[in-house]
Scaffold this motif. Structure first.
Motif, PDB file in Angstrom:
ATOM      1  N   PHE A 160      15.558  13.464 -43.463  1.00 53.79           N
ATOM      2  CA  PHE A 160      14.752  12.339 -43.332  1.00 53.79           C
ATOM      3  C   PHE A 160      14.802  11.692 -41.857  1.00 53.79           C
ATOM      4  CE2 PHE A 160      13.955   7.681 -44.133  1.00 53.79           C
ATOM      5  CZ  PHE A 160      12.544   7.954 -44.227  1.00 53.79           C
ATOM      6  N   SER A 161      13.591  11.544 -41.374  1.00 51.70           N
ATOM      7  CA  SER A 161      13.789  10.880 -40.102  1.00 51.70           C
ATOM      8  C   SER A 161      12.918   9.827 -39.951  1.00 51.70           C
ATOM      9  CB  SER A 161      13.527  12.000 -39.029  1.00 51.70           C
ATOM     10  OG  SER A 161      12.171  12.431 -38.856  1.00 51.70           O
ATOM     11  N   MET A 162      13.221   8.975 -39.033  1.00 53.07           N
ATOM     12  CA  MET A 162      12.311   7.561 -38.785  1.00 53.07           C
ATOM     13  C   MET A 162      12.264   7.541 -37.472  1.00 53.07           C
ATOM     14  SD  MET A 162      13.689   4.750 -41.348  1.00 53.07           S
ATOM     15  CE  MET A 162      15.604   4.947 -40.857  1.00 53.07           C
ATOM     16  N   VAL A 163      11.023   7.585 -36.992  1.00 54.14           N
ATOM     17  CA  VAL A 163      10.893   7.785 -35.354  1.00 54.14           C
ATOM     18  C   VAL A 163      10.041   6.248 -35.141  1.00 54.14           C
ATOM     19  CG1 VAL A 163       9.705   8.654 -33.734  1.00 54.14           C
ATOM     20  CG2 VAL A 163      10.465   9.966 -35.382  1.00 54.14           C
ATOM     21  N   ASN A 164      10.488   5.510 -34.171  1.00 46.18           N
ATOM     22  CA  ASN A 164      10.128   4.337 -33.432  1.00 46.18           C
ATOM     23  C   ASN A 164       9.688   4.564 -32.270  1.00 46.18           C
ATOM     24  OD1 ASN A 164       9.959   1.738 -32.660  1.00 46.18           O
ATOM     25  ND2 ASN A 164      11.521   1.047 -34.111  1.00 46.18           N
ATOM     26  N   SER A 165       8.349   4.347 -31.953  1.00 44.62           N
ATOM     27  CA  SER A 165       7.738   4.821 -30.526  1.00 44.62           C
ATOM     28  C   SER A 165       7.213   3.574 -29.876  1.00 44.62           C
ATOM     29  CB  SER A 165       6.819   5.760 -30.833  1.00 44.62           C
ATOM     30  OG  SER A 165       6.081   6.374 -29.680  1.00 44.62           O
ATOM     31  N   LYS A 166       7.755   3.170 -28.630  1.00 46.97           N
ATOM     32  CA  LYS A 166       7.304   1.921 -28.061  1.00 46.97           C
ATOM     33  C   LYS A 166       6.607   2.190 -26.721  1.00 46.97           C
ATOM     34  CE  LYS A 166      10.331  -1.193 -26.502  1.00 46.97           C
ATOM     35  NZ  LYS A 166      11.224  -2.458 -26.568  1.00 46.97           N
ATOM     36  N   HIS A 167       5.290   1.670 -26.580  1.00 48.18           N
ATOM     37  CA  HIS A 167       4.769   2.004 -25.301  1.00 48.18           C
ATOM     38  C   HIS A 167       5.253   0.782 -24.314  1.00 48.18           C
ATOM     39  CE1 HIS A 167       1.093   4.012 -24.610  1.00 48.18           C
ATOM     40  NE2 HIS A 167       0.629   4.010 -25.763  1.00 48.18           N
ATOM     41  N   LEU A 168       5.778   1.393 -23.342  1.00 51.57           N
ATOM     42  CA  LEU A 168       6.474   0.316 -22.324  1.00 51.57           C
ATOM     43  C   LEU A 168       5.597  -0.636 -21.647  1.00 51.57           C
ATOM     44  CD1 LEU A 168       9.119   2.812 -20.258  1.00 51.57           C
ATOM     45  CD2 LEU A 168       9.421   1.308 -22.420  1.00 51.57           C
ATOM     46  N   SER A 169       4.263  -0.350 -21.525  1.00 54.75           N
ATOM     47  CA  SER A 169       3.403  -1.149 -20.615  1.00 54.75           C
ATOM     48  C   SER A 169       3.098  -2.383 -21.504  1.00 54.75           C
ATOM     49  CB  SER A 169       2.262  -0.445 -20.537  1.00 54.75           C
ATOM     50  OG  SER A 169       1.531   0.246 -21.268  1.00 54.75           O
ATOM     51  N   ASP A 170       2.792  -2.338 -22.994  1.00 50.24           N
ATOM     52  CA  ASP A 170       2.267  -3.569 -23.736  1.00 50.24           C
ATOM     53  C   ASP A 170       3.276  -3.760 -24.806  1.00 50.24           C
ATOM     54  OD1 ASP A 170       1.646  -1.557 -25.181  1.00 50.24           O
ATOM     55  OD2 ASP A 170      -0.467  -1.783 -25.542  1.00 50.24           O
ATOM     56  N   GLN A 171       4.327  -3.074 -24.828  1.00 47.70           N
ATOM     57  CA  GLN A 171       5.523  -3.216 -25.912  1.00 47.70           C
ATOM     58  C   GLN A 171       5.005  -3.040 -27.304  1.00 47.70           C
ATOM     59  OE1 GLN A 171       8.883  -4.254 -24.859  1.00 47.70           O
ATOM     60  NE2 GLN A 171       7.814  -3.228 -22.915  1.00 47.70           N
ATOM     61  N   SER A 172       3.921  -2.389 -27.250  1.00 44.88           N
ATOM     62  CA  SER A 172       3.478  -2.294 -28.969  1.00 44.88           C
ATOM     63  C   SER A 172       4.301  -0.829 -29.547  1.00 44.88           C
ATOM     64  CB  SER A 172       1.926  -1.831 -29.092  1.00 44.88           C
ATOM     65  OG  SER A 172       1.585  -0.617 -28.061  1.00 44.88           O
ATOM     66  N   THR A 173       4.496  -0.988 -30.801  1.00 42.25           N
ATOM     67  CA  THR A 173       5.461  -0.177 -31.445  1.00 42.25           C
ATOM     68  C   THR A 173       4.724   0.387 -32.722  1.00 42.25           C
ATOM     69  OG1 THR A 173       7.169  -1.682 -31.069  1.00 42.25           O
ATOM     70  CG2 THR A 173       7.609   0.148 -32.509  1.00 42.25           C
ATOM     71  N   PHE A 174       4.838   1.899 -32.485  1.00 41.98           N
ATOM     72  CA  PHE A 174       4.450   2.687 -33.680  1.00 41.98           C
ATOM     73  C   PHE A 174       5.641   3.210 -34.248  1.00 41.98           C
ATOM     74  CE2 PHE A 174       1.351   3.559 -29.914  1.00 41.98           C
ATOM     75  CZ  PHE A 174       0.294   2.443 -30.360  1.00 41.98           C
ATOM     76  N   LYS A 175       5.472   3.297 -35.702  1.00 39.96           N
ATOM     77  CA  LYS A 175       6.536   4.074 -36.532  1.00 39.96           C
ATOM     78  C   LYS A 175       6.100   5.166 -37.300  1.00 39.96           C
ATOM     79  CE  LYS A 175       9.241  -0.295 -37.062  1.00 39.96           C
ATOM     80  NZ  LYS A 175       9.470  -1.260 -37.973  1.00 39.96           N
TER      81      LYS A 175
END
Lengths: 215, 210
Positions: free
Chosen positions: B167-182
Motif C-alpha cells: 500500500f502506498s500513499m503519494v503526496n505530490s506538491k507543485h513548488l510554484s503554487d504549493q498546490s498538493t495532489f494525493k
C-alpha cells in the motif's frame, strides 16, 4: 527399505521393468495452478477532480489426464486469462468511465511422456495443441464494443515433477528446450508466431503447479 | 552432524555508497546512503531454527531541478529511508558435519519513505513524497558449509514470494503554487513460482553460548 532402493535404482536406470508407482498404466492425474495480480489507484489530482484506476489479472488453469500405458499420459488442459483495466474520473460532477476487459479461454489436449529419475523426481516432455477463444471488450461511458478472435498453436516443452507423497506432487515447466507454433486472428490482424529454444541456461523463474496422481 | 542445538547466530549484509557528479555546465550533484539487513536466529533443536530479520536503509542527496521562481533550485538532504522487520523459520537437513541444506517460510513487514522531484521544466516542478507499506509471505531455501566451528558460509538456492500486498500513499506538491495532489495505491499478488537467484552468498557467525 531394500525394495525402495531397488525400485529407485530401477527407475534411475531408465531400463525399468517396473515403473514408479505413480506412473503406472491406469493412474489418473489432476493438476492446477493460479496466479493473480491487482493494482488499485485512487488519485486526487487535480483537487476537485478525483480519478481512479483498477487493474486486475488472473490466470487459472487445470488439467486432467490418464496413463494409457506406463510413463505415458494423455489428457486435456483448460486455461483462462482474465484481464480487467478500468478507469474512472470525475470532472464538474460528471463521472467518466473507460476501460478494457480481456478474456481468453483455451483448450489444450496433450500427450506427456515421463522419465523417472528417482522415487521422488521425474522429468516429462509435454506436447500439446492449443485452441483459444479471445474476446476483447472496450468501453467508454455507455459505449461498448467488443471483438472476438481465436488462436491455434502447437507447443512442446519439458518439465519436472517432485512427489511429496505417493499422491501429491509439484511440477513446473522447464525452458531447456521448447518449440511452439501459433496462428492468431484478432481485430482484423492475422499473425503467425514460431519459436524454438535450445539452451543450457535455466531460467530463474518457475511457475509451480499442484498435481495429484490417483490410482 | 553439526552440533547446532541451542546455538545463536547472526548474519547479514551491509553497504554504504557515495557518488558525486560534477558536470561543467550545471551544478554539482551527489548522493550517499547506507543499507543493512541482519538476521538473528537460534537453533531450537538440531534441525530447526527460528529468528528475526531487521533491515534499515537511508539515502540522501544534493540534487538540482529546473528553476522555480522564489525557490532555490537545489535540494540538499535526506530523501529516503526504510525499515523492515521479518520473522523466519528454517528447517535443516545436515548431510555431514560440514554441509547441509535448509528451507522454510518467512513473513515480513516493511515501510519505506521516498522523496523525489518530478521535473516538468521551468516553474513546473513537483516534490513527490511516497510512503509505502509492504506485507509479504514467502519461502526460501539455501545451503551451508561450515568452515570453522564459529563461521558458516551460506548460499541461497531459491526463493518464492507467493503472497505480497503493498500500500502506498503519494503526496505530490507543485513548488510554484504549493498546490498538493494525493494518490493512494494498493497492489497485491499471488504468484506460486520459484525464483533462483544468480548470486546469494552470506556469512553466518555463531555466538558463544553463555
Amino acid at each position: 527399505m531394500k525394495r525402495i532402493i531397488l525400485v529407485t535404482l530401477l527407475c534411475m536406470t531408465g531400463l525399468s521393468v517396473k515403473v514408479c508407482g505413480q506412473l503406472q498404466k491406469g493412474t489418473k492425474h489432476w493438476a492446477g495452478t493460479v496466479n493473480l495480480t491487482g493494482i488499485h489507484t485512487h488519485r486526487k489530482d487535480p483537487p476537485g477532480a478525483p480519478s481512479g484506476s483498477s487493474y486486475f489479472a488472473v490466470y487459472p488453469s487445470v488439467q486432467a489426464g490418464w496413463f494409457t500405458r506406463n510413463n505415458r499420459m494423455i489428457g486435456v488442459g483448460l486455461g483462462s486469462s482474465l484481464y480487467f483495466l478500468h478507469n474512472k474520473s470525475e470532472l464538474a460532477s460528471q463521472t467518466y468511465r473507460a476501460g478494457l476487459n480481456n478474456l481468453s479461454l483455451s483448450l489444450s489436449p496433450f500427450i506427456r511422456q515421463y522419465k523417472s529419475l528417482s522415487a521422488k523426481w521425474a522429468l516429462f516432455l509435454h506436447s500439446n495443441a492449443n485452441f483459444s477463444y479471445l474476446r476483447v471488450t472496450n468501453f467508454q461511458d455507455s459505449v461498448k464494443d467488443f471483438e472476438t478472435g481465436y488462436n491455434v498453436g502447437l507447443q512442446v516443452n519439458p518439465g519436472i515433477s517432485y512427489w511429496f507423497s505417493s499422491r501429491f506432487a509439484l511440477e513446473s515447466d522447464v525452458n531447456l528446450l521448447s518449440l511452439g507454433l501459433k496462428y492468431q486472428h484478432l481485430q482484423d490482424v492475422n499473425s503467425v508466431n514460431f519459436n524454438s529454444g535450445i539452451t543450457t541456461g535455466l531460467s530463474n523463474y518457475f511457475l509451480l503447479r499442484a498435481s495429484w496422481y490417483l490410482q | 552432524m553439526a552440533q547446532t542445538e541451542g546455538k545463536h547466530f547472526i548474519s547479514g549484509t551491509a553497504g554504504i555508497n557515495f557518488n558525486n557528479i560534477n558536470p561543467s555546465e550545471s551544478e554539482t550533484t551527489n548522493g550517499y546512503g547506507y543499507n543493512f539487513n541482519i538476521d538473528i536466529g537460534k537453533f531450537r533443536t538440531a534441525n530447526t531454527a527460528t529468528g528475526w530479520s531487521l533491515s534499515n536503509s537511508l539515502s540522501g542527496s544534493k540534487s538540482s531541478h529546473s528553476r522555480v521562481e522564489g525557490i532555490p533550485s537545489t535540494y540538499n538532504g535526506i530523501n529516503g529511508f526504510g525499515f523492515g522487520l521479518g520473522r523466519f523459520w528454517q528447517f535443516y537437513k545436515h548431510f555431514n558435519t560440514k554441509f547441509g541444506l535448509y528451507a522454510g517460510p518467512q513473513l515480513s513487514l516493511g515501510y519505506a519513505f521516498n522523496k523525489k522531484y518530478d521535473d516538468g521544466g521551468a516553474n513546473n516542478v513537483r516534490a513527490e513524497k511516497d510512503n509505502t507499506f509492504t506485507l509479504a509471505a514467502g519461502v526460501s531455501a539455501g545451503a551451508y558449509y561450515q568452515f570453522t566451528e564459529r563461521w558458516w558460509i551460506t548460499g541461497s538456492i531459491g526463493f518464492s514470494n507467493p503472497v505480497s500486498v503493498e500500500f502506498s500513499m503519494v503526496n505530490s506538491k507543485h513548488l510554484s503554487d504549493q498546490s498538493t495532489f494525493k494518490s493512494k495505491n494498493l497492489t497485491y499478488q499471488f504468484l506460486p513460482a520459484i525464483t533462483f537467484p544468480s548470486v546469494g552468498l552470506g556469512l553466518r557467525y555463531f555466538l558463544k553460548n553463555n
